[in-house]
Design a protein around this motif. Sequence first.
Motif, mmCIF file in Angstrom:
data_model
loop_
_atom_site.group_PDB
_atom_site.id
_atom_site.type_symbol
_atom_site.label_atom_id
_atom_site.label_comp_id
_atom_site.label_asym_id
_atom_site.label_seq_id
_atom_site.Cartn_x
_atom_site.Cartn_y
_atom_site.Cartn_z
ATOM 1 N N LEU A 96 -5.537 2.319 4.183
ATOM 2 C CA LEU A 96 -5.223 2.246 2.616
ATOM 3 C C LEU A 96 -4.143 1.658 1.326
ATOM 4 O O LEU A 96 -4.374 1.133 0.989
ATOM 5 N N ALA A 97 -2.594 2.010 1.742
ATOM 6 C CA ALA A 97 -1.538 1.545 1.404
ATOM 7 C C ALA A 97 -1.425 0.097 1.205
ATOM 8 O O ALA A 97 -1.824 -0.879 2.423
ATOM 9 N N PHE A 98 -0.768 -0.639 0.989
ATOM 10 C CA PHE A 98 -0.925 -2.099 0.811
ATOM 11 C C PHE A 98 0.140 -2.565 2.265
ATOM 12 O O PHE A 98 0.456 -3.771 2.435
ATOM 13 N N LYS A 99 1.172 -1.586 2.738
ATOM 14 C CA LYS A 99 1.958 -1.983 3.627
ATOM 15 C C LYS A 99 2.448 -0.752 4.465
ATOM 16 O O LYS A 99 2.106 0.436 3.938
ATOM 17 N N ALA A 100 3.017 -1.363 5.684
ATOM 18 C CA ALA A 100 3.142 0.108 6.136
ATOM 19 C C ALA A 100 4.098 1.063 5.479
ATOM 20 O O ALA A 100 5.172 0.894 4.720
ATOM 21 N N ASN A 101 4.490 2.573 5.448
ATOM 22 C CA ASN A 101 5.641 3.664 5.487
ATOM 23 C C ASN A 101 5.930 3.453 3.502
ATOM 24 O O ASN A 101 6.686 3.898 3.818
ATOM 25 N N THR A 102 4.706 3.397 2.964
ATOM 26 C CA THR A 102 4.184 3.416 1.306
ATOM 27 C C THR A 102 3.280 4.073 0.982
ATOM 28 O O THR A 102 1.965 4.219 2.256
ATOM 29 N N ASP A 103 3.239 5.464 0.379
ATOM 30 C CA ASP A 103 1.755 5.410 -0.309
ATOM 31 C C ASP A 103 1.247 4.934 -1.112
ATOM 32 O O ASP A 103 0.146 5.449 -1.764
ATOM 33 N N ASP A 104 1.652 3.529 -1.513
ATOM 34 C CA ASP A 104 1.015 2.496 -2.736
ATOM 35 C C ASP A 104 0.143 1.568 -2.553
ATOM 36 O O ASP A 104 0.026 1.203 -1.487
ATOM 37 N N THR A 105 -0.918 1.985 -3.022
ATOM 38 C CA THR A 105 -2.288 1.247 -3.071
ATOM 39 C C THR A 105 -2.065 0.098 -3.977
ATOM 40 O O THR A 105 -2.888 -0.409 -4.187
ATOM 41 N N ARG A 106 -1.373 -0.237 -5.199
ATOM 42 C CA ARG A 106 -1.154 -1.007 -5.896
ATOM 43 C C ARG A 106 -1.271 -2.433 -5.600
ATOM 44 O O ARG A 106 -0.772 -2.840 -3.939
ATOM 45 N N GLU A 107 -2.640 -2.906 -5.477
ATOM 46 C CA GLU A 107 -2.915 -4.920 -5.123
ATOM 47 C C GLU A 107 -3.322 -4.066 -3.439
ATOM 48 O O GLU A 107 -2.763 -5.556 -2.814
ATOM 49 N N SER A 108 -3.469 -2.937 -2.940
ATOM 50 C CA SER A 108 -3.564 -3.530 -1.668
ATOM 51 C C SER A 108 -4.607 -3.918 -1.064
ATOM 52 O O SER A 108 -6.283 -4.256 -1.966
ATOM 53 N N ALA A 109 -4.913 -5.506 -0.107
ATOM 54 C CA ALA A 109 -5.528 -5.514 0.149
ATOM 55 C C ALA A 109 -6.597 -4.935 0.651
ATOM 56 O O ALA A 109 -7.686 -5.332 0.598
ATOM 57 N N SER A 110 -6.608 -3.225 1.317
ATOM 58 C CA SER A 110 -7.653 -2.407 2.492
ATOM 59 C C SER A 110 -8.296 -2.206 0.826
ATOM 60 O O SER A 110 -9.306 -2.395 1.061
ATOM 61 N N ILE A 111 -7.784 -1.789 -0.828
ATOM 62 C CA ILE A 111 -8.919 -1.418 -1.528
ATOM 63 C C ILE A 111 -9.314 -2.330 -1.848
ATOM 64 O O ILE A 111 -10.876 -2.542 -2.117
ATOM 65 N N LYS A 112 -9.316 -4.352 -1.957
ATOM 66 C CA LYS A 112 -9.994 -4.958 -2.385
ATOM 67 C C LYS A 112 -11.073 -5.467 -1.185
ATOM 68 O O LYS A 112 -12.200 -5.331 -1.507
ATOM 69 N N ILE A 113 -10.517 -4.960 -0.052
ATOM 70 C CA ILE A 113 -11.780 -4.685 1.030
ATOM 71 C C ILE A 113 -12.927 -3.610 0.928
ATOM 72 O O ILE A 113 -14.242 -4.455 1.002
ATOM 73 N N ILE A 114 -12.184 -2.813 0.476
ATOM 74 C CA ILE A 114 -12.906 -1.523 0.229
ATOM 75 C C ILE A 114 -14.775 -1.611 -0.846
ATOM 76 O O ILE A 114 -15.134 -1.094 -0.266
#
Length: 429
Positions: A318-336
């Motif tokens: 879900l995170a926008f990249k590894a090693n962070t808990d940040d989901t802002r502008e995450s491609a994953s969220i857009k895909i979900i």
Amino acid sequence: MKLLIVGTGYVGTTTGLVFAEMGHQVTGLDVDTQKIQSLQAGNLHFYEPGLDELLRKHVKNETITFTDNIKKAIEMNDVIFICVGTPKEENGSADLSYVKNVAQDIGRYMNRSKVIVTKSTVPVGTAELVTEWIKTSQLQSVPFAVVSNPEFLREGSALADALKPDRIVIGSTSDTARRIMRELYDNFQCPIIETNPKASEMIKYAANSFLALKISFINELARLCDKLEININDVAQGMGLDHRIGPHFFRAGLGYGGSCFPKDVNALLHTAEATGSPLTILESVVQVNTEQPLYLLNKLKQALGGNLQEKTIAVLGLAFKANTDDTRESASIKIIEALINEQANVKVHDPVVKWSGSSAGCHQFKTVADTVSGTDAVMICTDWDEYRELDWSKLKPLVKQPYLFDGRNMVDKEHVAKMGFYYTGVANH
Ligand code: UGA
């Protein structure tokens, strides 16, 4: 030196701790009392490897303290870093209201000469604005200098980046302020660029925009390579070994996300438009990046017969990249979100992030095995090491259909093919 860090978010907390580590006496100031209490108790309010240890060490040594007493903090410190957020306005420009509030507080409570440093990413011309805001809120005329000193650390490797930066940029017109800044960074082993505030502010936006450009370039090229059945990773490696090009930020995938690249590219585009000097290449960078998460999703849709209704899809990360808990502008969220729109059932996994969406069509699972179980396709969206090390032979019997979509080109495609998966990466031929 005695330093005040205003804004104990990501950049502020890391900057404060790194200066404490370098032997300075640091005060962290924030209007969020809860954050202050938590930090003073040694608890970090975001996930960042290695930072919590440093926080506990410096809180214990009292080399860093946290407060919400604005007046006292400003009065007691002579070098003040502004590290508050600059969120995106509706038109793409940066919202400077937090910076303005801090500048006005500094003016109001300034009891003796101070150096004020903007570390937040702020548009060209902000140092001049900060100077104005301080001047107009001063109750008595006290001399001060405003310095632009942008931060280049990345989430997930913040500590290493902040301790060992590639360069330090100091933008100031005051000789005294420059001398103080040089002294402050005395223990850092990297080149120091001294320039004026406007150039310093531009360096930050231009650096982030150029890195975003590299990513969009390789992603668009990946689409062409896909059609020509060429491996984009080989192309990126072959290009990156040319020193003039360099290997970094050349990994094709689902596009760049996070709180910085998307925001900063838009802010620079806004500045360019407002100045009447458009940056057309950068406009294309944004367009490619907007399309990129859906590029692989469309392939998944085609593979499953063109309709995702009633299909169950596993999304890893879900995170926008590894090693962070940040989901802002995450491609994953857009895909979900796109999957939910297509009426698919979505099963998600992330080692750190908790899914906070409310859709009945999306559920989070604790293990990758539970997540992929009974699914029609698995899509890797975040480059967590955990996904690199998965035992696909154990996962294969759990899935309903063995489709694997690798948005990060991180899985050994020959290996998973041997396990019976139909593998699709981003031009990972
Ligand atoms: C970025 C910059 O790298 C930092 O130098 C800067 O200080 C920071 O913004 C900021 O302005 O505060 P960050 O947003 O933490 O740092 O993340 P990056 O590691 O730069 O990654 C940004 C996005 O690009 C991620 O979604 C990542 O997955 C993606 N990416 C990165 C790729 O798709 N391909 C690559 O080759 C590299």
